[in-house]
Design an enzyme around this catalytic site. Structure first.
Site, mmCIF file in Angstrom:
data_model
loop_
_atom_site.group_PDB
_atom_site.id
_atom_site.type_symbol
_atom_site.label_atom_id
_atom_site.label_comp_id
_atom_site.label_asym_id
_atom_site.label_seq_id
_atom_site.Cartn_x
_atom_site.Cartn_y
_atom_site.Cartn_z
ATOM 1 N N PRO A 193 0.820 -1.223 0.000
ATOM 2 C CA PRO A 193 0.000 0.000 0.000
ATOM 3 C C PRO A 193 0.854 1.272 0.000
ATOM 4 O O PRO A 193 0.340 2.365 -0.226
ATOM 5 C CB PRO A 193 -0.842 -0.118 1.274
ATOM 6 C CG PRO A 193 -0.263 -1.239 2.064
ATOM 7 C CD PRO A 193 0.587 -2.069 1.173
ATOM 8 N N GLU A 219 2.609 -8.024 8.808
ATOM 9 C CA GLU A 219 2.622 -6.570 8.999
ATOM 10 C C GLU A 219 3.499 -5.869 7.970
ATOM 11 O O GLU A 219 3.351 -4.690 7.719
ATOM 12 C CB GLU A 219 3.108 -6.222 10.406
ATOM 13 C CG GLU A 219 2.078 -6.495 11.475
ATOM 14 C CD GLU A 219 0.789 -5.715 11.244
ATOM 15 O OE1 GLU A 219 0.830 -4.485 11.337
ATOM 16 O OE2 GLU A 219 -0.235 -6.353 10.970
ATOM 17 N N ARG A 265 -3.696 -7.680 -20.735
ATOM 18 C CA ARG A 265 -4.651 -7.200 -21.728
ATOM 19 C C ARG A 265 -3.978 -6.390 -22.833
ATOM 20 O O ARG A 265 -4.524 -6.202 -23.904
ATOM 21 C CB ARG A 265 -5.756 -6.363 -21.056
ATOM 22 C CG ARG A 265 -6.556 -7.163 -20.050
ATOM 23 C CD ARG A 265 -7.608 -6.355 -19.345
ATOM 24 N NE ARG A 265 -8.746 -6.079 -20.198
ATOM 25 C CZ ARG A 265 -8.966 -4.963 -20.839
ATOM 26 N NH1 ARG A 265 -8.127 -3.957 -20.714
ATOM 27 N NH2 ARG A 265 -10.025 -4.819 -21.585
ATOM 28 N N ASP A 281 -10.870 0.943 -23.885
ATOM 29 C CA ASP A 281 -11.307 0.796 -22.496
ATOM 30 C C ASP A 281 -11.455 2.116 -21.773
ATOM 31 O O ASP A 281 -10.771 3.083 -22.100
ATOM 32 C CB ASP A 281 -10.246 0.032 -21.698
ATOM 33 C CG ASP A 281 -10.191 -1.406 -22.079
ATOM 34 O OD1 ASP A 281 -11.213 -1.919 -22.519
ATOM 35 O OD2 ASP A 281 -9.105 -1.994 -21.924
HETATM 36 N N1 ADE Z 1 -0.843 -5.143 0.086
HETATM 37 C C1 ADE Z 1 -1.770 -4.812 0.995
HETATM 38 N N2 ADE Z 1 -2.567 -3.826 0.552
HETATM 39 C C2 ADE Z 1 -2.113 -3.501 -0.694
HETATM 40 C C3 ADE Z 1 -2.511 -2.554 -1.679
HETATM 41 N N3 ADE Z 1 -3.535 -1.712 -1.479
HETATM 42 N N4 ADE Z 1 -1.826 -2.511 -2.831
HETATM 43 C C4 ADE Z 1 -0.765 -3.334 -3.038
HETATM 44 N N5 ADE Z 1 -0.346 -4.250 -2.152
HETATM 45 C C5 ADE Z 1 -1.005 -4.331 -0.987
#
Ligand code: ADE
Length: 233
Positions: A88, A115, A153, A168
């Site tokens: 993330p 984590e 794709r 797209d």
């Molecule tokens: N791992 C956990 N959440 C994630 C996300 N939003 N994007 C990429 N990898 C992740």
């Protein structure tokens, strides 16, 4: 194009890889997807891949040794091949990144879990970090599938229609126009006349107008970035 996916949970990928367009692309040799279980490179009796964080705190951290060993065994130590961490904290994934990645012959995707990962993996093994959105999942498996799918794709032959990926939503910077198929009237709701007219120039015009309208309604933020033409105002 070859994807090497490093994960602690290879079993979650198989059903998706064995369905629909991705299955056909694999069968036709257009994409080659290899799954590697990081646990296979854990040397101790219990095949440990995580440990408690230095400095305390909750949660577990992915250990560096099995990840380094897995990646080096598969991709080599003098690596040119990009290794992308699913996290993330990565750069936000977009259609543009999907298209760029589709020009690379071979990529590695590393799925984080627990984590987080030991920082030395990020510093010394990873070449790129991608997030699929501002929310946190339990692991990088779904993000790896998302990236593999969106990139595939763009590989010639994967979609039945060779220009399929160009129309797209997001490919042009706009959302896609509405689609209709038979029957011409369903429960009293007709297909727009223009689509039955056979006038392709007018149909193209209508579709572009619908794309602009939809984008303005649903995603006005995208219009700010879109390079509009003369008639678009
Ligand atoms: N791992 C956990 N959440 C994630 C996300 N939003 N994007 C990429 N990898 C992740």
């Amino acid at each position: 194009m070859r994807f090497d996916i490093f994960t602690l949970f290879p079993e979650v990928f198989q059903p998706y890889l064995d369905a629909s367009i991705i299955k056909r692309a694999r069968q036709n040799g257009l994409i080659d997807i290899n799954l590697y279980n990081i646990r296979d490179w854990a040397k101790d009796r219990h095949h440990t891949t995580d440990d408690t964080p230095y400095g305390g705190g909750g949660g577990m951290v992915m250990k560096p040794e099995p990840v380094f060993e897995a990646v080096e065994a598969v991709l080599g130590t003098q690596r040119q091949i990009p290794l992308i961490l699913m996290t993330p904290q990565g750069r936000p994934f977009t259609q543009k990144i999907a298209k760029e990645l589709s020009t690379v012959q071979h990529i590695g995707l590393l799925c984080g879990h627990y984590e987080g990962i030991d920082e030395r993996i990020r510093e010394h093994l990873i070449t790129d970090e991608i997030s699929i959105g501002d929310y946190v999942l339990t692991g990088g498996e779904l993000p790896a599938l998302v990236i593999m799918d969106a990139v595939s794709r763009y590989i010639p032959g994967v979609l039945g229609d060779p220009t399929g990926a160009e129309d797209d939503s997001h490919a042009s910077g706009l959302l896609e126009y509405p689609h209709y198929t038979r029957p011409p009237v369903f429960r009293g709701w007709p297909v727009p006349d223009i689509l039955l007219s056979g006038n392709h120039a007018e149909i193209d015009r209508w579709r572009h107008e619908q794309s602009m309208k939809r984008t303005a309604e649903k995603r006005p933020d995208l219009l700010d970035k879109f390079q509009s033409g003369q008639d678009d105002e």
